[in-house]
Structures are given as structure tokens and as C-alpha cells.
Write an enzyme that holds these catalytic residues in place. Structure first.
Site, PDB file in Angstrom:
ATOM      1  N   ASP A 187       0.575   9.073  -8.804  1.00 32.11           N
ATOM      2  CA  ASP A 187       1.448   7.904  -8.861  1.00 32.11           C
ATOM      3  C   ASP A 187       2.881   8.348  -8.606  1.00 32.11           C
ATOM      4  O   ASP A 187       3.371   9.280  -9.260  1.00 32.11           O
ATOM      5  CB  ASP A 187       1.324   7.254 -10.246  1.00 32.11           C
ATOM      6  CG  ASP A 187       2.184   6.020 -10.422  1.00 32.11           C
ATOM      7  OD1 ASP A 187       2.770   5.546  -9.439  1.00 32.11           O
ATOM      8  OD2 ASP A 187       2.269   5.536 -11.568  1.00 32.11           O
ATOM      9  N   HIS A 197      -1.804   4.649  -9.743  1.00 33.93           N
ATOM     10  CA  HIS A 197      -0.944   3.538 -10.133  1.00 33.93           C
ATOM     11  C   HIS A 197      -1.710   2.203 -10.085  1.00 33.93           C
ATOM     12  O   HIS A 197      -2.423   1.913  -9.125  1.00 33.93           O
ATOM     13  CB  HIS A 197       0.269   3.443  -9.210  1.00 33.93           C
ATOM     14  CG  HIS A 197       1.246   2.402  -9.647  1.00 33.93           C
ATOM     15  ND1 HIS A 197       2.161   2.621 -10.650  1.00 33.93           N
ATOM     16  CD2 HIS A 197       1.424   1.111  -9.260  1.00 33.93           C
ATOM     17  CE1 HIS A 197       2.865   1.522 -10.841  1.00 33.93           C
ATOM     18  NE2 HIS A 197       2.433   0.587 -10.026  1.00 33.93           N
ATOM     19  N   SER A 224       3.967  -1.213 -14.828  1.00 31.75           N
ATOM     20  CA  SER A 224       4.684  -1.083 -13.561  1.00 31.75           C
ATOM     21  C   SER A 224       6.036  -1.802 -13.622  1.00 31.75           C
ATOM     22  O   SER A 224       6.871  -1.476 -14.464  1.00 31.75           O
ATOM     23  CB  SER A 224       3.802  -1.607 -12.421  1.00 31.75           C
ATOM     24  OG  SER A 224       4.323  -1.250 -11.163  1.00 31.75           O
TER      25      SER A 224
END
Length: 408
Positions: free
Chosen positions: A348, A378, A191
Site C-alpha cells: 500500500d 489498500h 483511507s
């Protein structure tokens, strides 16, 4: 009694309304994800109230709450030796196999945790657990970077921390201290950590003072650009659990210490309208109409505003800084990047960031593995421990570590 008869079903209905979200049929363990997301939203709402009352910054409160539930683990293990230290003034946690079976040099992964540049920690149980498993499975030295977080600092400080720590570790004498093979080092992150990992790799590739370059980069659902919040994945997953579109935009604004009032304009790409001249040179670098395969484009069309708000890029020029938005890098930089692994999830908002980066790297001549998961979401890779344990987490983690094992 009558009041209770009416009130209890009403509360139950309200609770169900708060928890329930329409999710794709392919989503792994949807009800567990809905319950976790409802818990996250309840905590976020409380933190936002604290922020509104000016008692504390909402990200500071949110990170504290996360720390309460995700206990920081002490560095102890029979199989893994863990040490907290500093690399060039930056806190890191180093994981080493407890026993060195032979005199051969070991491989290594420099890992950068996610959390919107504002949340989590290298010492949190989720990342501690991930790095322990990587150390054991890969028989590798893992360096987990504890970069400083928003709102205490803002861009470029998290990047600077990650870069300084990685560059320090790559020095020959430091690698020798940890018995690491200079030719078998990967830079990785998930991320926002994937964002930092990509940016660090780009910077290392251009730094002539760095003699030992990373062999690999491994990016887990990375966030790579902030110019187009209407890619197909941003629109398809606009309200998806864990990371809705508007939350990601607010993370970006907090990262740059920008004006939160800009968020609603950025949702509709007003900051990159045709009359915003600063953005024009970069549009080709994230032209998803040409970079995405049709399976991801589906029936979506680009959102291009004719007139917008030039003041957004004027006040936040960092939106065009490749240290924050690696997808905007020129081909001359991309072709210097190491062999790359990019993991993306269908559910996501950041899916297309990763897919576009994979395509641009391929176009620049870099060998890329794009590992896409249709039923995952995610953040899933760190959700492997009860009560936030998901089969999606185990599935993605296994695939990620298998690639590292085969290529590092």
C-alpha cells in the site's frame, strides 16, 4: 478462418497483458486481485474518456458506476435497526442493536467511509455490511457519516461535514437519546475516511465546547500527508492495484480543486523542494529517515529536490492545512489525541503515512497499537462480499474489531 486463428491468440495475449501485474510473492490471492484491478482500470479508463470528451466529471461517472455494482441497501435487518437521519444538517446512517438486553449504556463508533473523498457511500453495501457486523459483534451504536463528495464540493467541506456530525453526536442529549456511554466512543475510518477521522479527532481535542471527547481513534490505512510522494511505501508500491501512486496524487488534487497539471511535478516532490520556503517548517514532521524502522525504509533514500515549483503551494496552500494533512500537526496537538489503533498494509502506498503517524503519536506520549499486515493491500477491509471477497478483508476486519472490542 486464418484471421480468427491469428486474432484470438492476439486478443488473449492482450487481455493477459492488461490483467497481469507483477505482485509480491507474499500477496494474498494475487490473481483475484489482478482481475479486480483490471476491472477497476477498465472502468476508470472509460470514465476518463467521458471526462476528456467533457460529458461529465470522471469522478461523478466513476461513483455512479460503483453505485450500480455496489447496490445501495435498504435499512432493514432482524438484528440491527438502521435509520437515516441528519446530525447538524449532515446525513448520517445510524446502526443500533435491535434488542437492548439490559439498561446499561452502550458503546459507540463514529465511522467515516473511504474513497478518495470522492467515491463510495455510507449506504453502499460494502460499508453497510461493515457497520452491520460492527453493530452485531460489538453490540454498539455505529454512526456512519455521509459527508458530501468531490467534485460537488472540495476541501474543507468533507472535513466540515464529518466534524459537524461527530460534534453533534457527542452532545449529552444526543448520546442519551441513543443510550450511548459518553466515555466509550471511538472515531474511526478507512483511507480518506481515516484521514477525516484523524483530522476530526485533532479538532475535537482542541474544541473547548466539546465536553465528551472520544475514548479511541481507529485509523485503517489512513492517508495523512501530501508533501512527500517518495516515501519507501510510495516507491515500493508505485503501481500496486487499487491505489497506485499517481491515482492518489490525483485524488489529492481533486480534493483541493487544484490544477491537474501539477500532478507530474508532485510525483517528484517539486512542491516541497529546498527553495519552497512554505514547506520548510513541516519537513521534520514527516522525516521518514528517522520516523520509520529499517524494515520499512529498506534501501530507499529521500528524494529532495534543490529547486522546485513554489507556485504549487502558493495555489494550493491547503496542502499544509492539518485539517487535510493530520501528520503535519504539532506535538502540542498530537499529545491531546486519544488511545490510537492504526492498521497498515505492506502492499500500500499509504503504509508509511500510518507508520509515521503512529511514531509521532508515540513520541507525543499517546498509547498506539500499530497493526501491520504483510500480505494485505489498500482497501482490503471492505472487500469481504462476493465477488470481491478476499481473505485479507476478513483478516484485517477481524483484527480491527477485536481491538475495538478489547479497548472500547
Amino acid at each position: 478462418m486464418r484471421t480468427a486463428v491469428v486474432l484470438l491468440p492476439a486478443l488473449a495475449a492482450l487481455g493477459a497483458y492488461y490483467v497481469y501485474l507483477p505482485l509480491p510473492g507474499t500477496m494474498s490471492e494475487p490473481w483475484k486481485l489482478m482481475l479486480m484491478d483490471a476491472s477497476f482500470r477498465a472502468i476508470q479508463d472509460t470514465c476518463n474518456l467521458v471526462h476528456y470528451l467533457r460529458l461529465s466529471h470522471h469522478l461523478t461517472v466513476l461513483n455512479y458506476v460503483i453505485g450500480v455494482f455496489d447496490k445501495l441497501e435498504t435499512p432493514s435487518s432482524e438484528l440491527v435497526k438502521i435509520k437515516d437521519t441528519q446530525f447538524d444538517g449532515v446525513e448520517v446512517r445510524v446502526f443500533e442493536p435491535s434488542k437492548k438486553e439490559d439498561k446499561a449504556l452502550r458503546r459507540s463508533v463514529v465511522y467515516i467511509h473511504g474513497g478518495g473523498w470522492a467515491l463510495a457511500s455510507a449506504r453502499a453495501s460494502s460499508y453497510n455490511n461493515l457497520c452491520k457486523i460492527m453493530t452485531e459483534s460489538l453490540k454498539a451504536v455505529i454512526v456512519s457519516i455521509e459527508y458530501r463528495l468531490v467534485p460537488k464540493v472540495h476541501f474543507p467541506e468533507p472535513f466540515n461535514d464529518a466534524f459537524r456530525a461527530a460534534k453533534h453526536f457527542l452532545q449529552p442529549d444526543v448520546l442519551a437519546k441513543y443510550s450511548v456511554d459518553p466515555g466509550r466512543i471511538a472515531i474511526s475510518g478507512d483511507s480518506a475516511g481515516g484521514n477525516l477521522a484523524a483530522a476530526v479527532c485533532q479538532q475535537l481535542s482542541r474544541d473547548t465546547s466539546v465536553t465528551n471527547k472520544p475514548k479511541l481513534q481507529a485509523l485503517i490505512y489512513p492517508v495523512l500527508q501530501a508533501l512527500d510522494f517518495n516515501t519507501p511505501s510510495y516507491r515500493q508500491n508505485v503501481n500496486m492495484p487499487v491505489l497506485p501512486r499517481f491515482v492518489m496524487i490525483k485524488f489529492w488534487i481533486d480534493y483541493f480543486n487544484g490544477n491537474p497539471d501539477f500532478a507530474h511535478s508532485m510525483v517528484i516532490n517539486n512542491h516541497t523542494a529546498l527553495d519552497v520556503s512554505q514547506a520548510v517548517p513541516y519537513k521534520g514532521h514527516l522525516n521518514w529517515s528517522s520516523l520509520l524502522p529499517s524494515v520499512f525504509k529498506k534501501n530507499y533514500k529521500p528524494v529532495i529536490q534543490t529547486t522546485g515549483k513554489a507556485e504549487i503551494l502558493q495555489e494550493i496552500p491547503e496542502l499544509l492545512d492539518i485539517r487535510a494533512t493530520p501528520l503535519l500537526a504539532e506535538k502540542e496537538i498530537l499529545q491531546l489525541q486519544p488511545k490510537t489503533y492504526i492498521l497498515t498494509c505492506e502492499n500500500d502506498v499509504l503504509r508509511d503515512d500510518g507508520v509515521m503517524y503512529a511514531k509521532r503519536l508515540e513520541n507525543a506520549g499517546v498509547e498506539v497499537t500499530l497493526d501491520h499486515f504483510e500480505d494485505c493491500f489498500h482497501g482490503c477491509m471492505i472487500f469481504t462480499v462476493w465477488p470481491t471477497d478476499f481473505s485479507a478483508g476478513l483478516q484485517t476486519r477481524e483484527s480491527y474489531m477485536k481491538w475495538l472490542d478489547q479497548n472500547l
